[in-house]
Design an enzyme around this catalytic site. Structure first.
Site, PDB file in Angstrom:
ATOM      1  N   CYS A 191      -1.999  -2.275  -7.115  1.00 42.79           N
ATOM      2  CA  CYS A 191      -2.378  -1.486  -5.943  1.00 42.79           C
ATOM      3  C   CYS A 191      -3.755  -0.836  -6.130  1.00 42.79           C
ATOM      4  O   CYS A 191      -3.961  -0.097  -7.095  1.00 42.79           O
ATOM      5  CB  CYS A 191      -1.315  -0.413  -5.711  1.00 42.79           C
ATOM      6  SG  CYS A 191      -1.775   0.816  -4.466  1.00 42.79           S
ATOM      7  N   THR A 228       5.303   4.476  -1.361  1.00 44.79           N
ATOM      8  CA  THR A 228       4.018   3.988  -1.840  1.00 44.79           C
ATOM      9  C   THR A 228       3.713   4.556  -3.218  1.00 44.79           C
ATOM     10  O   THR A 228       4.322   5.522  -3.674  1.00 44.79           O
ATOM     11  CB  THR A 228       2.898   4.409  -0.871  1.00 44.79           C
ATOM     12  OG1 THR A 228       2.849   5.840  -0.787  1.00 44.79           O
ATOM     13  CG2 THR A 228       3.134   3.828   0.524  1.00 44.79           C
ATOM     14  N   GLU A 241      -0.995  10.924  -2.225  1.00 41.24           N
ATOM     15  CA  GLU A 241      -2.262  10.584  -1.580  1.00 41.24           C
ATOM     16  C   GLU A 241      -3.333  10.392  -2.661  1.00 41.24           C
ATOM     17  O   GLU A 241      -3.805  11.337  -3.283  1.00 41.24           O
ATOM     18  CB  GLU A 241      -2.682  11.689  -0.609  1.00 41.24           C
ATOM     19  CG  GLU A 241      -4.069  11.516   0.005  1.00 41.24           C
ATOM     20  CD  GLU A 241      -4.312  10.125   0.550  1.00 41.24           C
ATOM     21  OE1 GLU A 241      -5.197   9.435   0.010  1.00 41.24           O
ATOM     22  OE2 GLU A 241      -3.594   9.710   1.492  1.00 41.24           O
ATOM     23  N   TYR A 272      -6.825  -5.100   4.395  1.00 38.80           N
ATOM     24  CA  TYR A 272      -5.421  -5.116   4.834  1.00 38.80           C
ATOM     25  C   TYR A 272      -5.325  -5.359   6.343  1.00 38.80           C
ATOM     26  O   TYR A 272      -4.440  -6.087   6.804  1.00 38.80           O
ATOM     27  CB  TYR A 272      -4.738  -3.794   4.476  1.00 38.80           C
ATOM     28  CG  TYR A 272      -4.476  -3.631   3.003  1.00 38.80           C
ATOM     29  CD1 TYR A 272      -3.289  -4.062   2.430  1.00 38.80           C
ATOM     30  CD2 TYR A 272      -5.432  -3.054   2.163  1.00 38.80           C
ATOM     31  CE1 TYR A 272      -3.052  -3.923   1.073  1.00 38.80           C
ATOM     32  CE2 TYR A 272      -5.207  -2.907   0.807  1.00 38.80           C
ATOM     33  CZ  TYR A 272      -4.018  -3.353   0.263  1.00 38.80           C
ATOM     34  OH  TYR A 272      -3.792  -3.220  -1.089  1.00 38.80           O
TER      35      TYR A 272
END
Length: 329
Positions: free
Chosen positions: A63, A132, A148, A195
């Site tokens: 990621c 996430t 975040e 993305y």
């Protein structure tokens, strides 16, 4: 890739029908801050104290958002103070997992959980939303400080300076407005633009994303023709936020996300710049190319339904970069 609904896991892909084929990223929900004394940060977030061995970072090597935090953990001398768990590269019907049958996948070294969504429900048993990474976890209060990445790297940038003695500042106050402007364009059209291109389900949504993406790559190539770094001769968070997209561009985004007008290696300045950042002390160790290539091609069934992982070109990120002669105008 699924999500939690009132604390229950649901296998559900992104809904692009309601957005005319466009991919829309969900906002992060845990937005607390680590500050040196742990005082109240704001009305809407808690302050957590900067202490050694209190925090744990859950990441995926695949990621780019999590990769930012790993880089800052290295650059700011936090490897001995903040522990890490890395998920498995395959993200299937259960989302990110802590399976360990892939090099670099550590398992959940804190609790032994099988799935990342269990970390979210440990913090909030009724949580609703995407699961996430990165996840910055407080081991003392057993809760999520933040998920975040843009804010986690700013915490790492300064909150622990009194503990580590590392005062290198990647977000210098006099440059913050200019950094924000550069960050915003890069995030919208490139970090997230890959993305938006790759997950588009209509031609119009793809076109609306991919052309601005290459406009930005051209703008960056020109900017780096005279500047050593994005903000001149000062290395800032803007460079590292860009780097994690660039290092993935040719191995993944060019093919898998149809961002194929040009390769990164077709931009001489961007390509040399990427190599320079890769070769900085500690950075190469945060790049797990096996996880990067495997994750995208194997996990995104809607993009690659047969889950064939390509062999990819051999790319030498250790090749001399020659960036030392750049002069800031």
């Amino acid at each position: 890739m699924g999500l939690l609904v009132d604390g229950k896991w649901t296998d559900q892909w992104f809904d692009t029908k309601s957005t005319n084929g466009k991919f829309v990223r969900s906002a992060s929900q845990f937005r607390n801050w680590i500050i040196p004394d742990g005082s109240v940060w704001s009305d809407n977030s808690k302050g957590f104290p900067a202490k050694s061995d209190r925090y744990h970072l859950y990441v995926s090597y695949a990621c780019p958002w999590a990769h930012r935090t790993l880089i800052f953990r290295e650059l700011k001398g936090l490897t001995e103070h903040i522990s890490v768990s890395a998920v498995h590269p395959d993200m299937m019907t259960d989302g990110w997992t802590f399976h360990t049958d892939s090099y670099g996948a550590s398992g959940d070294t804190l609790y032994g959980h099988e799935f990342a969504h269990q970390i979210y429900t440990k913090a909030d048993q009724n949580y609703s939303g995407r699961v996430t990474v990165p996840i910055l976890w407080d081991k003392q209060q057993e809760t999520i400080v933040s998920n975040e990445s843009a804010e986690i790297i700013r915490m790492f940038n300064s909150a622990f300076d009194g503990l580590t003695g590392n005062t290198t500042d990647y977000w210098p106050a006099p440059m913050r407005d200019d950094i924000e402007d550069v960050n915003q364009r890069i995030y919208d059209t490139l970090n997230n633009g890959v993305y938006k291109s790759g997950f588009a389900t209509t031609q119009g949504a793809y076109d609306a994303a991919v052309y601005p993406l290459f406009d930005t790559l051209g703008w960056l190539e020109e900017r780096l023709s005279t500047n050593r770094y994005l903000m001149g001769d000062t290395l800032t968070e803007a460079d590292w936020r860009l780097f994690t997209t660039l290092i993935r561009f040719d191995p993944v985004y060019h093919l898998h996300f149809k961002c194929n007008r040009k390769r990164l290696t077709d931009y001489p300045n961007l390509w040399a710049y990427t190599r320079e950042l890769y070769q900085m002390p500690g950075v190469a160790g945060t790049v797990n190319m096996h996880h990067i290539v495997r994750h995208y091609h194997y996990s995104h069934e809607t993009v690659n339904p047969y889950r064939i992982v390509p062999i990819n070109p051999v790319i030498d990120y250790g090749e001399p970069h020659g960036r030392g002669d750049r002069v800031t105008p």
